[in-house]
Write a protein that holds these residues in place. Structure first.
Motif, mmCIF file in Angstrom:
data_model
loop_
_atom_site.group_PDB
_atom_site.id
_atom_site.type_symbol
_atom_site.label_atom_id
_atom_site.label_comp_id
_atom_site.label_asym_id
_atom_site.label_seq_id
_atom_site.Cartn_x
_atom_site.Cartn_y
_atom_site.Cartn_z
ATOM 1 N N GLY A 85 5.849 -4.048 -15.548
ATOM 2 C CA GLY A 85 6.484 -4.434 -14.921
ATOM 3 C C GLY A 85 6.313 -6.210 -14.862
ATOM 4 N N ALA A 86 5.163 -6.205 -15.042
ATOM 5 C CA ALA A 86 4.848 -7.803 -14.847
ATOM 6 C C ALA A 86 4.823 -7.925 -12.774
ATOM 7 N N GLU A 87 4.212 -7.438 -12.190
ATOM 8 C CA GLU A 87 4.123 -7.218 -10.575
ATOM 9 C C GLU A 87 3.167 -7.906 -10.138
ATOM 10 N N VAL A 88 3.309 -9.200 -9.560
ATOM 11 C CA VAL A 88 1.935 -10.358 -9.257
ATOM 12 C C VAL A 88 2.105 -9.914 -8.016
ATOM 13 N N VAL A 89 1.144 -9.727 -7.700
ATOM 14 C CA VAL A 89 -0.041 -9.689 -6.080
ATOM 15 C C VAL A 89 -1.167 -9.936 -6.052
ATOM 16 N N ASP A 90 -0.561 -10.845 -4.691
ATOM 17 C CA ASP A 90 -2.171 -11.740 -4.463
ATOM 18 C C ASP A 90 -2.654 -12.421 -5.219
ATOM 19 N N GLY A 91 -1.502 -12.914 -6.181
ATOM 20 C CA GLY A 91 -2.190 -13.469 -7.668
ATOM 21 C C GLY A 91 -2.513 -13.105 -8.462
ATOM 22 N N VAL A 92 -2.402 -11.841 -8.857
ATOM 23 C CA VAL A 92 -3.272 -11.332 -9.994
ATOM 24 C C VAL A 92 -1.357 -11.003 -10.726
ATOM 25 N N MET A 93 -1.387 -10.115 -12.434
ATOM 26 C CA MET A 93 -0.022 -9.534 -12.520
ATOM 27 C C MET A 93 -0.263 -8.573 -13.024
ATOM 28 N N TYR A 94 -0.156 -7.247 -13.122
ATOM 29 C CA TYR A 94 -0.220 -6.208 -13.358
ATOM 30 C C TYR A 94 0.706 -5.278 -14.859
ATOM 31 N N GLY A 95 -0.494 -4.844 -15.543
ATOM 32 C CA GLY A 95 0.702 -4.631 -16.881
ATOM 33 C C GLY A 95 -0.312 -4.204 -17.701
ATOM 34 N N ARG A 96 0.592 -3.078 -18.600
ATOM 35 C CA ARG A 96 -1.225 -3.100 -20.101
ATOM 36 C C ARG A 96 -0.012 -4.385 -20.602
ATOM 37 N N GLY A 97 -1.486 -4.587 -21.171
ATOM 38 C CA GLY A 97 -1.561 -6.039 -22.093
ATOM 39 C C GLY A 97 -1.643 -6.859 -21.404
ATOM 40 N N ALA A 98 -2.111 -7.275 -19.592
ATOM 41 C CA ALA A 98 -2.264 -8.230 -19.001
ATOM 42 C C ALA A 98 -3.352 -8.911 -19.486
ATOM 43 N N THR A 99 -4.688 -8.226 -19.825
ATOM 44 C CA THR A 99 -5.077 -8.739 -20.180
ATOM 45 C C THR A 99 -5.632 -8.487 -21.765
ATOM 46 N N ASP A 100 -5.110 -7.672 -22.373
ATOM 47 C CA ASP A 100 -5.533 -7.475 -23.837
ATOM 48 C C ASP A 100 -4.237 -6.877 -24.392
ATOM 49 N N MET A 101 -3.396 -8.473 -24.847
ATOM 50 C CA MET A 101 -4.208 -9.790 -25.073
ATOM 51 C C MET A 101 -2.689 -10.364 -24.862
ATOM 52 N N LYS A 102 -1.591 -10.176 -24.148
ATOM 53 C CA LYS A 102 -0.752 -10.755 -23.693
ATOM 54 C C LYS A 102 -0.138 -12.640 -23.695
ATOM 55 N N SER A 103 -1.345 -12.046 -21.930
ATOM 56 C CA SER A 103 -1.745 -13.393 -21.868
ATOM 57 C C SER A 103 -2.500 -14.050 -22.825
ATOM 58 N N GLY A 104 -3.070 -13.615 -23.048
ATOM 59 C CA GLY A 104 -3.548 -14.708 -24.966
ATOM 60 C C GLY A 104 -3.058 -15.339 -25.125
ATOM 61 N N VAL A 105 -2.134 -14.748 -25.977
ATOM 62 C CA VAL A 105 -0.807 -14.848 -26.443
ATOM 63 C C VAL A 105 0.142 -15.685 -25.759
#
Length: 377
Positions: A85-105
């Motif tokens: 869902g890529a929900e953002v709550v209090d400045g934090v984005m949640y989701g599978r791959g949020a860290t490893d590593m879709k954000s990096g891409v």
């Protein structure tokens, strides 16, 4: 270009290995619109993307490498937020791959698009993205590198955008990785009654002897690496009876090794130890080995200094040059060109409620942008 928005769009692509999930289609659209020549390099059912801005074979070409495939969600009911869902709550984005590593891409794609659009370099910017980093890693980055060689494509240097920081942005970059080896031992003895062990030949006793021989320190570390480690991961014979000596048993070990060893030298050692126990016990011991990567280190120099300086300029922290952790696709890239890894804080990767502070995505984009500007300055 907004890397935060691109991250959210990528997270919404359910690209669990080996499914492409629409992630590479999205990236190809974004990069093509920015003037990158894009090619899908799919092999063995795995989806990969190669993109280049600038001339093929340019004297100076900077590459980024990453992956859009993610590990399975696990128990979806345990997630507080929709894993795709890529929900953002209090400045934090949640989701599978949020860290490893879709954000990096997303960060290096956005940085590259902005860079070639505003300050077109004298050289090439190359982006290689695989859908098989979390899987067998046979037809992913390896396929991309094979295709590049066959088609006259090259990178002078490459940055892999894996998460590298343990706790705070900017604290660590990876200039190498340990090698990884898994060995499977199969011991074949003679089945018998446990009350008459002299009439049997116990494969489990032989395995215990072998494991005792090899379960020891392998070295004390080297200039750039911590000590190598050996972990016994399975011992089993599938025997449901308590009064039967089994005919066969298996054991598995995993070794993470530094540059004091090679996959070949460790394989030779393991086979020698197995042969010694076989001769001592009369139990036949077969050995099967898989080497998933050799240790390597990118020697500290102008390239590592460029990355470190850029990280420090954007975060205020001088990153430690480390070789810790597991393996990554840098183990393949190092055969093509010098490679360094730098990315986000990896504390939540592969976990339930994987997440990333959105401010860190923007910060990572700024770091990658600075690296590109300084590299082509």
């Amino acid at each position: 270009m907004d890397a935060i928005d691109l991250t959210s769009r990528l997270i919404r692509c359910p690209s669990v290995t080996p499914d492409e999930g629409g992630a590479l289609v999205l990236l190809e659209q974004v990069l093509s619109a920015a003037g990158f020549a894009c090619t899908r390099v799919d092999r063995g059912g795995v989806s990969n993307l190669f993109a280049r801005w600038g001339a093929r074979g340019a004297n100076k070409s900077f590459g980024f490498n990453g992956h859009t495939d993610v590990v399975p969600v696990g128990d979806a009911a345990a997630w507080t937020h929709d894993p795709f869902g890529a929900e953002v709550v209090d400045g934090v984005m949640y989701g599978r791959g949020a860290t490893d590593m879709k954000s990096g891409v997303a960060a290096f794609v956005a940085a590259a698009v902005d860079f070639v659009t505003t300050t077109p370099p004298d050289g090439a910017v190359v982006i290689t993205i695989t859908g098989d980093e979390e899987g067998p890693s046979v037809d992913g980055t390896v396929a991309l590198l094979d295709w590049m060689v066959s088609n006259g494509e090259k990178m002078s240097h490459c940055l892999v955008g894996e998460p590298t920081c343990p706790n705070e942005m900017g604290e660590m970059m990876k200039i190498g990785r340990r090698g990884s080896l898994t060995a499977w031992f199969t011991a074949e003895g003679v089945q018998g009654h446990s009350a008459y062990p002299h009439r049997a030949r116990n494969p489990m006793s032989a395995l215990v002897k072998l494991l005792a021989r090899i379960d020891r320190p392998l070295d004390e570390g080297t200039a750039h690496f911590d000590a190598s480690t050996l972990a016994i991961t399975t011992v089993d014979c599938g025997n449901p009876a308590t009064n039967v000596i089994p005919a066969k048993g298996q054991a598995t070990v995993n070794i993470r090794f530094n540059d004091a060893h090679s996959g070949a030298s460790l394989t030779e050692w393991l086979r020698g130890e197995a042969a010694a126990v076989e001769a001592e016990t009369g139990v036949k011991i077969g050995v099967r080995v898989n080497i998933s990567g050799e240790s390597f280190v990118t020697a500290p120099g102008a390239f590592t200094e460029l990355v470190a300086r850029s990280v420090e300029a954007e975060t205020g922290r001088r990153p430690v040059a480390s070789t810790s952790g597991g393996t990554s696709d840098a183990r393949f890239v190092k055969d093509h060109c010098p490679v360094v890894e730098f990315g986000l804080v990896g504390r939540t990767m592969h976990q339930v409620d994987e997440c990333v502070p959105v401010a860190q995505i923007a910060q990572l984009q700024a770091i990658y942008g600075r690296i590109l500007r300084d590299y082509f300055a």
